[in-house]
Design a protein around this motif. Structure first.
Motif, short mmCIF file in Angstrom:
data_model
loop_
_atom_site.label_atom_id
_atom_site.label_comp_id
_atom_site.label_asym_id
_atom_site.label_seq_id
_atom_site.Cartn_x
_atom_site.Cartn_y
_atom_site.Cartn_z
N ARG A 1 51.44 -1.20 42.44
CA ARG A 1 52.61 -0.75 41.83
C ARG A 1 52.59 0.45 41.10
NH1 ARG A 1 56.09 -5.20 38.95
NH2 ARG A 1 57.06 -3.55 37.38
N THR A 2 51.43 0.31 40.09
CA THR A 2 51.17 1.56 39.25
C THR A 2 50.78 2.79 39.94
OG1 THR A 2 50.36 -0.24 37.59
CG2 THR A 2 49.40 1.84 36.97
N ALA B 1 58.78 -9.16 39.75
CA ALA B 1 58.42 -8.47 40.74
C ALA B 1 57.26 -9.16 41.61
CB ALA B 1 58.04 -6.84 40.39
N TYR B 2 56.43 -9.37 41.27
CA TYR B 2 55.15 -10.15 42.03
C TYR B 2 56.00 -11.49 42.70
CZ TYR B 2 51.07 -12.28 43.58
OH TYR B 2 50.15 -12.89 44.48
N PHE C 1 48.46 -6.46 43.41
CA PHE C 1 49.85 -5.80 43.54
C PHE C 1 50.27 -5.15 42.29
CE2 PHE C 1 54.26 -6.70 42.03
CZ PHE C 1 54.94 -6.19 43.49
N GLU C 2 49.79 -5.27 41.02
CA GLU C 2 50.06 -4.54 40.01
C GLU C 2 49.37 -3.30 40.05
OE1 GLU C 2 52.44 -5.06 37.79
OE2 GLU C 2 52.77 -7.06 38.36
N GLY D 1 59.11 -6.91 34.25
CA GLY D 1 58.61 -6.81 35.73
C GLY D 1 57.79 -7.91 36.19
N ARG E 1 53.92 4.18 41.28
CA ARG E 1 54.85 4.77 40.15
C ARG E 1 54.05 6.29 39.81
NH1 ARG E 1 54.68 0.81 35.81
NH2 ARG E 1 54.92 -0.49 37.61
N TYR F 1 57.87 -10.20 45.56
CA TYR F 1 56.99 -9.83 46.65
C TYR F 1 56.26 -10.93 47.59
CZ TYR F 1 52.53 -8.76 48.45
OH TYR F 1 51.20 -8.56 49.38
#
Length: 65
Positions: free
Chosen positions: A50-51, A23-24, A46-47, A20, A54, A27
């Motif tokens: 995302r978390t 992904a950043y 960002f993470e 993953g 999810r 983005y």
């Protein structure tokens, strides 16, 4: 030597996609292509977003931790 370098580059690509990490990068590229002056989230923010997304997804099922 070129073959070894090619294999390592492909392995790095798959590891980054699987983990993953890429992904950043996607983005940031997407945000910059649509509005170069837009404020981009930091990797940490960002993470976190995302978390949170999810964990809020009801399809993921119940998670206690």
């Amino acid at each position: 030597m070129s073959t070894v370098r090619n294999v390592l580059a492909r392995a790095r690509f798959y590891v980054r996609e699987f983990s993953g990490e890429a992904a950043y990068d996607r983005y940031v590229a997407h945000a910059r292509s649509h509005d170069p002056d837009a404020e981009v989230l930091t990797r940490r923010a960002f993470e976190r977003a995302r978390t949170d997304a999810r964990e809020a997804d009801p399809r993921e099922g119940f998670r206690c931790c």
